[in-house]
Design a protein around this motif. Structure first.
Motif, mmCIF file in Angstrom:
data_model
loop_
_atom_site.group_PDB
_atom_site.id
_atom_site.type_symbol
_atom_site.label_atom_id
_atom_site.label_comp_id
_atom_site.label_asym_id
_atom_site.label_seq_id
_atom_site.Cartn_x
_atom_site.Cartn_y
_atom_site.Cartn_z
ATOM 1 N N VAL A 149 -38.309 -40.928 58.516
ATOM 2 C CA VAL A 149 -38.323 -41.361 59.915
ATOM 3 C C VAL A 149 -37.960 -40.176 60.802
ATOM 4 C CG1 VAL A 149 -37.256 -42.876 61.641
ATOM 5 C CG2 VAL A 149 -37.766 -43.747 59.350
ATOM 6 N N TRP B 227 -41.241 -42.929 67.860
ATOM 7 C CA TRP B 227 -40.923 -43.152 66.449
ATOM 8 C C TRP B 227 -42.095 -42.716 65.586
ATOM 9 C CZ3 TRP B 227 -43.442 -46.051 62.739
ATOM 10 C CH2 TRP B 227 -42.740 -46.349 61.576
ATOM 11 N N ARG C 148 -43.031 -42.113 61.177
ATOM 12 C CA ARG C 148 -42.558 -42.207 59.795
ATOM 13 C C ARG C 148 -43.560 -41.525 58.887
ATOM 14 N NH1 ARG C 148 -41.310 -46.902 55.588
ATOM 15 N NH2 ARG C 148 -40.049 -45.627 54.183
ATOM 16 N N THR D 61 -44.512 -41.367 55.549
ATOM 17 C CA THR D 61 -44.307 -42.122 54.312
ATOM 18 C C THR D 61 -44.455 -41.242 53.080
ATOM 19 O OG1 THR D 61 -46.604 -42.853 54.368
ATOM 20 C CG2 THR D 61 -44.965 -44.341 55.314
ATOM 21 N N ASP E 217 -47.271 -43.175 58.761
ATOM 22 C CA ASP E 217 -47.369 -44.614 58.990
ATOM 23 C C ASP E 217 -48.307 -44.827 60.182
ATOM 24 O OD1 ASP E 217 -46.516 -47.168 60.467
ATOM 25 O OD2 ASP E 217 -45.325 -47.334 58.639
ATOM 26 N N SER F 114 -46.954 -44.709 63.725
ATOM 27 C CA SER F 114 -46.321 -43.480 64.199
ATOM 28 C C SER F 114 -46.802 -43.113 65.593
ATOM 29 C CB SER F 114 -46.611 -42.334 63.237
ATOM 30 O OG SER F 114 -45.902 -42.509 62.039
ATOM 31 N N LEU G 230 -37.414 -48.584 59.961
ATOM 32 C CA LEU G 230 -38.444 -48.368 58.937
ATOM 33 C C LEU G 230 -39.809 -48.916 59.344
ATOM 34 C CD1 LEU G 230 -36.480 -49.026 55.624
ATOM 35 C CD2 LEU G 230 -37.252 -46.827 56.548
#
Length: 181
Positions: A75, A87, A89, A91, A106, A109, A149
């Motif tokens: 993250v 935000w 992420r 992955t 992600d 994102s 998450l």
């Protein structure tokens, strides 16, 4: 022990844990590094030191952020000059997966999960979505992104803990840096 060199070329460097380090170049390229020997001090000339994918560009456009920090587990948060908290992420953060790679970013994102973050300095995050920032006058503020998450934010159910924004300390404006654990 020196485990690497050339890190002064980055505008910002931060870790997401487990030996993974990101560096943002002045042109906005987000570089991925992983020190597989982070527990033993293995470096660039040691067996089991840096992952062979280290230095891979996994994103672009990161110079637009005033602050970038990680919340662990891939993250990454970025604060725009407008105060928007974005935000992301990664992955595939353990395997240098980036834009265009399977298991990279992600799909959510880049989502705005907060507003009004430009007034905070020295932002850092810990595990479980906890974010600390130093506000005006040196107040240490506590936030918890309960959807850290999933990218849940201020407009989403389960995005932020109701106590977010609480002052948990004073006099923190004398520090130049703040880091999570």
């Amino acid at each position: 022990k020196t485990i690497g060199s050339g890190w002064n070329s980055f505008k910002q460097v931060f870790s997401t844990g487990k030996g993974v380090i990101y560096g943002v170049l002045p042109g906005g390229e987000l570089k991925w590094y992983r020190n597989a020997g982070y527990l033993t001090g293995a470096g660039y000339s040691d067996p089991g030191g840096w992952d062979r994918q280290s230095g891979k560009t996994i994103g672009i456009g990161w110079s637009e952020f005033e602050q970038i920090f990680s919340g662990g587990s891939g993250v990454i948060y970025g604060v725009l000059p407008s105060g928007e908290l974005k935000w992301y992420r990664n992955t595939g953060y353990m395997a240098a997966a980036g834009e265009g790679d399977p298991g990279g970013w992600d799909a959510r994102s880049g989502k705005t999960i907060g507003i009004g973050w430009s007034g905070l300095e020295h932002l850092t995050a810990t595990s479980n979505g906890v974010i600390y920032g130093v506000g005006a006058g040196g107040d240490l503020k506590w936030y918890r992104n309960t959807g850290y998450l999933t990218g849940a934010g201020y407009n989403d159910a389960g995005g932020w803990d109701a106590k977010s924004g609480k002052t948990v300390g004073v006099g923190w404006n004398s520090f130049q840096n703040l880091f999570g654990f």
